[in-house]
Design a protein around this motif. Sequence first.
Motif, PDB file in Angstrom:
ATOM      1  N   ASP A  27      56.141 110.451  70.742  1.00  0.00           N
ATOM      2  CA  ASP A  27      57.178 110.639  71.761  1.00  0.00           C
ATOM      3  C   ASP A  27      58.553 110.271  71.228  1.00  0.00           C
TER       4      ASP A  27
ATOM      5  N   ASP B 246      60.292 109.191  77.306  1.00  0.00           N
ATOM      6  CA  ASP B 246      59.738 109.097  75.944  1.00  0.00           C
ATOM      7  C   ASP B 246      59.870 107.681  75.381  1.00  0.00           C
TER       8      ASP B 246
ATOM      9  N   ARG C  97      50.698 107.554  69.862  1.00  0.00           N
ATOM     10  CA  ARG C  97      49.674 108.430  70.433  1.00  0.00           C
ATOM     11  C   ARG C  97      48.355 108.274  69.677  1.00  0.00           C
TER      12      ARG C  97
ATOM     13  N   ASP D  87      53.918 110.094  77.519  1.00  0.00           N
ATOM     14  CA  ASP D  87      54.382 110.350  78.883  1.00  0.00           C
ATOM     15  C   ASP D  87      53.901 111.730  79.319  1.00  0.00           C
TER      16      ASP D  87
ATOM     17  N   SER E 179      54.627 114.845  80.349  1.00  0.00           N
ATOM     18  CA  SER E 179      55.651 115.885  80.502  1.00  0.00           C
ATOM     19  C   SER E 179      55.020 117.268  80.598  1.00  0.00           C
TER      20      SER E 179
HETATM   21 MG    MG Z   1      56.855 112.613  75.502  1.00  0.00          MG
END
Ligand code: MG
Length: 330
Positions: free
Chosen positions: A30, A76, A151, A221, A223
Amino acid sequence: MQSEFEFINKIKNKSRKPQPSQAVVGIGDDCAVLPKNAKTDLVITTDLIVEDIDFRTEWTTPEFLGHKALAVSLSDIAAMGAKPVWSMTSIGIPQAIWKTDFVERFYEGYFRLAEKYNVELIGGDVSKTPDKIVIDSIVAGETKKGKAVLRSGAKAGDLIFVTGELGGAAGGLKLLESGFNFNPSEEARQKNLVLRQLQPSPQISSGDFLSANKLATAMIDLSDGLSGDLRHICRASNTGAKLFAEKIPFDKNLNSLFESFEEKIEFALNGGEDFELLFTVNPKKYFQAQNEFEKRRFSLVGEITANVEMIELIRDEKSGILQPKGFRHF
Ligand code: MG
Ligand code: ADP
């Protein structure tokens, strides 16, 4: 035609890294993570927002747009468990819009949110465009050294959680698409959904709580939607996942406006733009933090598996494979 994911991967493979690379984390999370000093890392993210692709002037206001431009980048920063500190914003504006109060009102919305998180605008650029508005939003922040939540840290057996409620932003978009015009005196549920779409709230405090207490093994996040964003975690972590359909917390404002389970789950899985956080937690850590998770209304929605890149959706005790679908720019 190549997907956005394939394009980013190609750039990542082609980019010639200086040796040794100064980046702790480069393309693929992110935010990028850079070393600041012995105690602190910097995180930095950029988001491009294009008229008629990412927003429509007839559906929003300049204030909402200013808010959202900053909010998507703050989201982010939240996804790294970091604290936002600085921002830069570049805008390209057509002549006709330049002559209006658009820019002033845009920054009104932008600074209201910046103030809330104590973010300092430290620069940007401005230019004219032939036709459409283009905004590039950059935010940088800080984490404790080595503590940015990536991640790539999910392990088989970790539990999957989301903050807040999902599908509201997609429901709001559907209302806008169907001709609903934002009007403060409109019925509350409709208004709330439209606000989820136009004025998202970045989950800075949840991200900070999770990283400060070393609870999240991986985080992103939301999105693109639960389906696409969980896939990003699975790809980066080399794992698979199971999602429990009945456990997904749908936005309560969808009730009675969008009755069917099908529609609600479609919004949550593939609608995107809720800007909640999706994160994974080792079960032992979860049992220690259970009370706090309940207080903060984090929802357990699934489990990480060893079936690399396979995402199963379990519904009515039956399992199906979830196909990638999330929002695509191309
Ligand atoms: Mg993101
Ligand atoms: P997010 O949805 O979290 O903003 P994106 O899907 O936009 O993330 O991007 C994923 C990763 O790819 C990020 O690390 C981002 O910096 C990188 N990325 C996206 N577009 C480009 C590009 N044109 N060149 C280099 N890196 C890119």
